[in-house]
Structure formats: C-alpha cells, structure tokens
Design a protein around this motif. Structure first.
Motif, mmCIF file in Angstrom:
data_model
loop_
_atom_site.group_PDB
_atom_site.id
_atom_site.type_symbol
_atom_site.label_atom_id
_atom_site.label_comp_id
_atom_site.label_asym_id
_atom_site.label_seq_id
_atom_site.Cartn_x
_atom_site.Cartn_y
_atom_site.Cartn_z
ATOM 1 N N VAL A 165 0.933 -1.270 -0.100
ATOM 2 C CA VAL A 165 -0.028 0.170 0.435
ATOM 3 C C VAL A 165 0.981 1.318 0.354
ATOM 4 C CG1 VAL A 165 -1.491 1.531 1.107
ATOM 5 C CG2 VAL A 165 -2.395 -0.680 1.233
ATOM 6 N N LEU A 166 1.856 1.670 0.922
ATOM 7 C CA LEU A 166 2.695 2.275 0.907
ATOM 8 C C LEU A 166 4.003 2.587 -0.648
ATOM 9 C CD1 LEU A 166 4.470 4.379 2.276
ATOM 10 C CD2 LEU A 166 6.055 1.988 2.845
ATOM 11 N N ARG A 167 3.674 1.466 -1.179
ATOM 12 C CA ARG A 167 4.952 1.699 -2.805
ATOM 13 C C ARG A 167 4.019 2.033 -3.020
ATOM 14 N NH1 ARG A 167 9.752 0.010 -3.155
ATOM 15 N NH2 ARG A 167 10.315 -0.724 -0.774
ATOM 16 N N GLU A 168 2.392 1.599 -3.342
ATOM 17 C CA GLU A 168 1.534 1.827 -4.729
ATOM 18 C C GLU A 168 1.240 3.139 -4.439
ATOM 19 O OE1 GLU A 168 0.449 0.412 -6.989
ATOM 20 O OE2 GLU A 168 -1.023 1.529 -7.119
ATOM 21 N N THR A 169 0.929 3.655 -3.051
ATOM 22 C CA THR A 169 0.933 4.993 -2.942
ATOM 23 C C THR A 169 1.461 6.396 -3.309
ATOM 24 O OG1 THR A 169 -0.815 4.136 -0.614
ATOM 25 C CG2 THR A 169 -0.935 7.341 -1.052
ATOM 26 N N CYS A 170 3.062 5.823 -2.816
ATOM 27 C CA CYS A 170 3.912 7.094 -3.408
ATOM 28 C C CYS A 170 3.834 6.765 -4.672
ATOM 29 C CB CYS A 170 5.061 6.473 -2.619
ATOM 30 S SG CYS A 170 4.958 7.143 -0.140
ATOM 31 N N LEU A 177 9.501 -0.604 8.157
ATOM 32 C CA LEU A 177 8.706 0.529 7.750
ATOM 33 C C LEU A 177 9.768 1.746 7.736
ATOM 34 C CD1 LEU A 177 5.546 1.929 7.003
ATOM 35 C CD2 LEU A 177 5.953 2.353 9.466
ATOM 36 N N VAL A 178 10.465 1.895 8.703
ATOM 37 C CA VAL A 178 11.391 2.445 8.386
ATOM 38 C C VAL A 178 12.568 3.039 6.651
ATOM 39 C CG1 VAL A 178 13.176 4.291 8.989
ATOM 40 C CG2 VAL A 178 12.015 3.731 10.581
ATOM 41 N N GLU A 179 12.942 1.832 6.880
ATOM 42 C CA GLU A 179 13.689 1.398 5.418
ATOM 43 C C GLU A 179 13.228 1.444 4.963
ATOM 44 O OE1 GLU A 179 13.871 -0.261 8.396
ATOM 45 O OE2 GLU A 179 15.949 -0.199 9.197
ATOM 46 N N SER A 180 11.486 0.963 4.196
ATOM 47 C CA SER A 180 10.729 0.719 2.631
ATOM 48 C C SER A 180 10.198 2.647 2.843
ATOM 49 C CB SER A 180 9.225 0.499 3.821
ATOM 50 O OG SER A 180 9.437 -0.802 4.237
ATOM 51 N N VAL A 181 9.988 3.023 4.075
ATOM 52 C CA VAL A 181 9.665 4.798 3.892
ATOM 53 C C VAL A 181 10.840 5.311 2.890
ATOM 54 C CG1 VAL A 181 9.082 7.106 4.854
ATOM 55 C CG2 VAL A 181 7.804 5.236 5.265
ATOM 56 N N ARG A 182 12.080 4.940 3.346
ATOM 57 C CA ARG A 182 13.038 6.142 2.787
ATOM 58 C C ARG A 182 13.180 5.217 1.671
ATOM 59 N NH1 ARG A 182 16.782 4.416 6.973
ATOM 60 N NH2 ARG A 182 16.900 6.321 8.267
ATOM 61 N N GLU A 183 13.237 4.014 1.376
ATOM 62 C CA GLU A 183 13.355 3.344 -0.852
ATOM 63 C C GLU A 183 12.115 4.069 -0.791
ATOM 64 O OE1 GLU A 183 15.267 -0.965 1.708
ATOM 65 O OE2 GLU A 183 13.381 -1.127 -0.090
ATOM 66 N N VAL A 184 11.614 4.033 -0.782
ATOM 67 C CA VAL A 184 10.106 4.624 -1.896
ATOM 68 C C VAL A 184 10.127 5.834 -1.730
ATOM 69 C CG1 VAL A 184 7.972 4.272 0.307
ATOM 70 C CG2 VAL A 184 7.712 4.254 -2.857
ATOM 71 N N LEU A 185 10.366 6.736 -0.889
ATOM 72 C CA LEU A 185 10.347 8.185 -1.097
ATOM 73 C C LEU A 185 11.971 8.226 -2.184
ATOM 74 C CD1 LEU A 185 10.640 9.474 2.203
ATOM 75 C CD2 LEU A 185 8.909 9.704 0.898
ATOM 76 N N VAL A 186 13.333 7.507 -1.918
ATOM 77 C CA VAL A 186 13.787 7.370 -2.620
ATOM 78 C C VAL A 186 13.572 7.074 -4.436
ATOM 79 C CG1 VAL A 186 16.204 6.883 -3.907
ATOM 80 C CG2 VAL A 186 15.963 7.684 -1.622
ATOM 81 N N GLU A 187 12.852 6.516 -4.039
ATOM 82 C CA GLU A 187 12.498 5.549 -5.968
ATOM 83 C C GLU A 187 11.402 6.291 -6.518
ATOM 84 O OE1 GLU A 187 12.703 0.942 -4.479
ATOM 85 O OE2 GLU A 187 10.653 1.490 -5.125
ATOM 86 N N THR A 188 10.722 6.945 -5.898
ATOM 87 C CA THR A 188 9.769 8.092 -6.299
ATOM 88 C C THR A 188 10.413 9.529 -6.249
ATOM 89 O OG1 THR A 188 8.528 7.780 -4.656
ATOM 90 C CG2 THR A 188 7.548 6.821 -5.147
ATOM 91 N N ILE A 221 9.367 11.948 -4.489
ATOM 92 C CA ILE A 221 8.394 12.763 -3.699
ATOM 93 C C ILE A 221 8.790 12.764 -2.688
ATOM 94 C CG2 ILE A 221 6.468 10.999 -4.980
ATOM 95 C CD1 ILE A 221 5.766 9.973 -1.870
ATOM 96 N N SER A 222 8.398 13.892 -1.754
ATOM 97 C CA SER A 222 8.515 14.798 -0.303
ATOM 98 C C SER A 222 8.511 13.467 0.446
ATOM 99 C CB SER A 222 8.573 16.560 -0.987
ATOM 100 O OG SER A 222 8.347 17.254 -0.011
ATOM 101 N N PRO A 223 8.731 14.219 1.725
ATOM 102 C CA PRO A 223 7.938 13.128 3.066
ATOM 103 C C PRO A 223 7.399 13.813 3.061
ATOM 104 C CG PRO A 223 10.210 14.109 3.256
ATOM 105 C CD PRO A 223 10.078 14.582 1.955
ATOM 106 N N GLN A 224 7.126 15.325 2.899
ATOM 107 C CA GLN A 224 5.886 15.743 3.232
ATOM 108 C C GLN A 224 3.952 15.596 2.707
ATOM 109 O OE1 GLN A 224 9.063 17.162 3.645
ATOM 110 N NE2 GLN A 224 8.854 19.666 3.858
ATOM 111 N N GLN A 225 4.316 15.396 1.446
ATOM 112 C CA GLN A 225 3.596 14.303 0.923
ATOM 113 C C GLN A 225 3.497 13.030 0.922
ATOM 114 O OE1 GLN A 225 5.711 15.632 -3.179
ATOM 115 N NE2 GLN A 225 3.522 15.180 -4.075
ATOM 116 N N LEU A 226 4.040 12.771 1.846
ATOM 117 C CA LEU A 226 2.812 11.051 2.946
ATOM 118 C C LEU A 226 3.117 11.761 4.525
ATOM 119 C CD1 LEU A 226 2.400 8.133 2.975
ATOM 120 C CD2 LEU A 226 5.447 8.081 3.172
ATOM 121 N N GLU A 227 1.642 11.267 4.726
ATOM 122 C CA GLU A 227 1.278 11.286 6.291
ATOM 123 C C GLU A 227 1.005 9.811 6.350
ATOM 124 O OE1 GLU A 227 -1.561 14.264 6.659
ATOM 125 O OE2 GLU A 227 -3.149 12.616 7.386
ATOM 126 N N LEU A 228 1.029 9.018 7.435
ATOM 127 C CA LEU A 228 1.360 7.913 7.951
ATOM 128 C C LEU A 228 0.258 8.024 9.374
ATOM 129 C CD1 LEU A 228 4.439 6.470 8.022
ATOM 130 C CD2 LEU A 228 2.663 5.909 6.589
#
Ligand code: C2E
Ligand code: MG
Ligand code: MG
Ligand code: MG
Length: 292
Positions: A94-99, A129-140, A142-149
């Motif tokens: 869900v995280l990856r798809e959303t980003c 989770l932290v690693e996943s978020v870090r990875e997907v931010l780099v991959e996509t 997008i700015s971290p501020q665009q993502l909310e958990l």
C-alpha cells in the motif's frame, strides 16, 4: 499469546475457535496469494478544509478484489493480516502503490496533496517500516511532506519503546503523522506530548450522531479543543451529511472526510474527481445555494 486486533483490542486464541480457525487459515492462504497475484487495490478518499472547501489531502484505503467473492473490505482481512504478520507485506504494498500514485498526480499537475497511509501497530513493532519509507521516497522522488502515516493508539499496546523509536525516525525523515480513530483506544494522553504528532482524527463513531447525541457532541468538542491546544490539526471522519459539516465548522474543526464529499475511489476515478472538483460546491449547508 496476545495478538493485535484491528481496532486496538486484544484477542486470545482459544480451543473453541477451532472451526473459525480453519476458515481463517483458508483466508490467510488466500490473502498470501492475493498479495502475489496483485488482487489488492488502493482506493483514495478526499479530505476537505472546512473553511476553504479545498481538498487538502487524501487517505489511501486498501481493498481486496477477490477473484470469486468480489471486493472485500479491510475489516474482513486486516485483523487477520495483523495476526498472521502478512500486514507487513500488505502495508509495504500500500505504501509503495500510494507513493507511486502521489508521484503520478504530481507529474500530472494535480497539486501536491498529501496522502495518508494507514499503518498497523504490527508494522511498527516488527516491520522494517523506516527502511521501506526511505526506499520508496528515493524511488519515487516525492517529498516526505506529501506522505502521511495514520496510526491508532493500539501502537502503545504492542511494543511501545520500539514503536516510539520507529515513529521518531519517521518524523525525522519529514513524514507527517496522524492519530486515527482518536478517542477509541485505552491509552493515556501522555504520548501526544512525547510524540511529534501533526493531526488527530476524530473517530467516525463520535461524529456519526454528534448532532443528536449530546455525549458524542461533547467528545467531538473536547477532541477539537485538545488538538488545537496542542497545536494539532483536527480531522473529522465519517461526515455524511451537510448538517454535520456545518456543525463541525461551527466548532472550528479543521478538516472533514466522509461520504458527503466522496466515497473512497480507485485512483483513476479519484483523478477525475480531483479535476472536476469545485470547492464552492461543497454541500456544507442544506441550502443548495450556500458556499463555504
Ligand atoms: P480508517 O483508517 O479509520 O478509515 C476510515 C474508514 O471509514 C474507511 O473504511 C472508510 O471507507 C470509511 N468511511 C469514510 N467515510 C465514511 C462515511 O462517511 N461513512 C461511513 N460509514 N464510513 C466512512 P474502510 O476503507 O473499510 O477501512 C476500514 C479500516 O481498515 C480503516 O479505518 C483502517 O483502520 C483499516 N485499513 C484500511 N486500509 C488499510 C491499510 O492499507 N493498512 C492498514 N493497516 N489498515 C487499513
Ligand atoms: Mg485511517
Ligand atoms: Mg479512522
Ligand atoms: Mg481505523
């Protein structure tokens, strides 16, 4: 052994659950398959500023498109996913798809609205989770501020210290954090001071009949007052009627989310909704002429 249940409760396995246990094993096997077969879909529901009427965010909500049973809602499989640990892989998906979708909307000039992803307490205690978020931010990109958990207070009941650590690391990355279903957990409020939270989401159960139930109205008012005094934004969930929107606005609630604006929609439909959206047409009042 205690296991985490969806809405913050705890459930214990017992022998008399034998029959259901069998069905659950079946469903679990199917869910495992669903993950690899791409049967999970992410839908999006808008969040609207109660003053301007602008869409200020979206929430990502997972659905299971079962080949035989059709669409299955998360209430039927998230608790199971949590008990089996599958929620870690599901949450990652869900995280990856959303980003990926945030990136696509940004590329198409559909502003840079933030999108909220629901995170299970299990992901905080056992995932990466932290690693996943870090990875997907780099991959996509997008700015971290665009993502909310969105987390529920149940994170306090699983592995509190580990969860705090993970949440602090996520905040350090620049991710926004909101407390979902606020007021339905068993927690003390101290964590709100310890944790850098951005938003409180008033649970749907308080919003539902707040205009007729004095007790619920009092709770909604108290959550808004608490949130604002801590400098947090307050979002009301489950707004279905214009009267509720009007009432929330009179209480200075910041944002609303609910069927009044839109049901959760697949990405393509949400894209059309975002393009066609006109803030002034929000049915906040019963009179069709009223605007926000
Ligand atoms: P939630 O995060 O509190 O999400 C809000 C729920 O309220 C959603 O149900 C949404 O469809 C529903 N809702 C929104 N507006 C209205 C309204 O006006 N009236 C009514 N009656 N309902 C409304 P949904 O999509 O069935 O999700 C249920 C719960 O499942 C979510 O509650 C969340 O806790 C969980 N969930 C959903 N997606 C995910 C996910 O990707 N990961 C995890 N861990 N949990 C998820
Ligand atoms: Mg949520
Ligand atoms: Mg909620
Ligand atoms: Mg919830």
């Amino acid at each position: 052994q205690a296991k985490v249940q969806g809405r913050g409760g705890l459930r214990f396995f017992s022998p008399e659950m034998g029959l259901r246990a069998k069905q659950r094993l079946q469903l679990e096997a199917e869910l495992r398959q669903a993950l690899s077969n791409g049967e999970l879909r992410v839908h999006y529901q808008p969040q609207v500023d109660l003053i301007s009427g602008d869409i200020v965010g979206l929430e990502a909500l997972v659905r299971w498109l079962h080949p035989e049973r059709g669409q299955i809602l998360p209430a039927e499989f998230i608790p199971l996913a949590e008990e089996s640990g599958l929620v870690v892989a599901l949450g990652d998906y869900v995280l990856r798809e959303t980003c990926r979708q945030i990136k696509q909307w940004a590329d198409n000039g559909l502003a840079s609205r933030q999108v909220a992803v629901n995170v299970s307490a299990v992901q905080l205690s056992r995932g990466r989770l932290v690693e996943s978020v870090r990875e997907v931010l780099v991959e996509t990109g997008i700015s971290p501020q665009q993502l909310e958990l969105e987390i529920t207070e149940s994170f306090l009941m699983v592995d509190r210290d580990q969860s705090f650590k993970v949440l602090e690391e996520l905040k350090a990355l620049g991710i926004r954090l909101s407390i979902d279903d606020f007021g339905t957990g068993y927690s003390s409020l101290g964590y709100l001071q310890r944790l850098e939270v951005d938003k409180l989401k008033v649970d749907i159960s308080f919003v539902r009949d707040m205009t007729t139930n004095l007790g619920n109205a009092s709770i909604v008012k108290a959550v808004i007052a608490l949130g604002h005094s801590l400098g947090l934004e307050v979002v009301a969930e489950g707004v279905e009627e214009s009267g509720q929107a009007r009432y929330l606005r009179s209480l200075r609630c910041d944002v609303m989310q609910g069927f009044l604006i839109s049901r959760p929609l697949p990405a393509e439909e949400m894209t059309r909704f975002l393009i066609a959206y006109e803030p002034a047409k929000i049915p906040v009042d019963n009179e069709a002429t009223s605007t926000l």
